[in-house]
Design an enzyme around this catalytic site. Sequence first.
Site, short mmCIF file in Angstrom:
data_model
loop_
_atom_site.label_atom_id
_atom_site.label_comp_id
_atom_site.label_asym_id
_atom_site.label_seq_id
_atom_site.Cartn_x
_atom_site.Cartn_y
_atom_site.Cartn_z
CD GLU A 166 -2.93 -1.08 1.97
OE1 GLU A 166 -3.96 -1.64 1.74
OE2 GLU A 166 -2.79 -0.60 3.05
CD GLU B 294 -4.50 -5.08 2.18
OE1 GLU B 294 -5.34 -4.76 2.38
OE2 GLU B 294 -3.03 -5.01 2.16
#
Length: 357
Positions: free
Chosen positions: A162, A261
């Site tokens: 991320e 995710e």
Amino acid sequence: MNLKLLLTLLISFISLSACSDDPQAAVDPVEKDLIKAADVSFLPEIREEGTIFYNTQNTPADVLDILKESGCNTLRLRVWHTPVDGRSSLEEVAVFAGEAKAKGFKIWITLHYSDSWADPGKQTKPLAWQSANLQSLADSVYNYTKKVMQRLSPEYIQIGNEINGGLIWPEGAIVNKNNFITFLKRGADAVRDVSTSTKIMIHYAGTDADWFYDILKDEGVDYDIIGLSYYPRWHSKNLAEVESTLKSLSEANNKDILFAETAYPFTLQWNDYTNNLIGEESHLIADYAASPEGQKAFMLKIKSMVVNTERAIGFAYWAPEWVAYRGNEATNGSGWENMALFNFDYKVLPAIEVFKD
């Protein structure tokens, strides 16, 4: 042979030839060979607490066996550089990945380049790298990535987790673009120097990612897959918009794309005293209740987005095993037990069916 019959045969021959020349012509989209993954990075710790999980027959079973039988084909595992408690260390992950490979799973590694969690809000460099200058940091990224590759031989690897704001802060923050790009390129070089088959992923949290991947394209970063985190609480609740993003990002960057995710609650209740990350009606999409049926419907929608997007190749359910494993009064247990793929009695939920072909 009359002319009408001759023309009919000719048209049939041309049609068959076209199908044989184009392998996609006769392929139904639902037959895509998807990455159907689960991030089970908590499982080694949860096992040590003696937690017993139950399969669809309500029989005790190991989480990996339940996932494998459901159709899950890939395990996503995080690696931290030097964690203080040894969790998600290279040593722990190597043992776990070996077990997973023996069960037939492919391995997807998420390199955090940190001693603990790295995400859009923090990208703290490892303590061992704190005093390194820029050249040493770049070399450390290369050497560490190469070490992980040699030890784990994953099918997929993320250069960072991320990394909306960069990685290895402050030097590799995205505002320091040259350093940020250097670190990404050195990580990618390490992967390529070890394996020609491992796919490199660059991971962004959210769907507002055009600007980010434009930078990578402009700077010539070498990678194979765009990975997006998608949670309705923090990202778009407009599913049509999310699906459009899959298509536009993959086309603009000429890359495969997946949900790195995602997850959804089966209830807004809790099963321990640890604060849950998702727990309010405002965190939900209106058409998808926080119920076992709503969780399953959401995940099937995620899968349909992937199936219906030409270069979308899969999804990963994050932390399906992170139940309230330390008991229902623990303040250091799970902040995710209502998002797991197991209910509060640790029996697998209907959403596990998303992994089926």
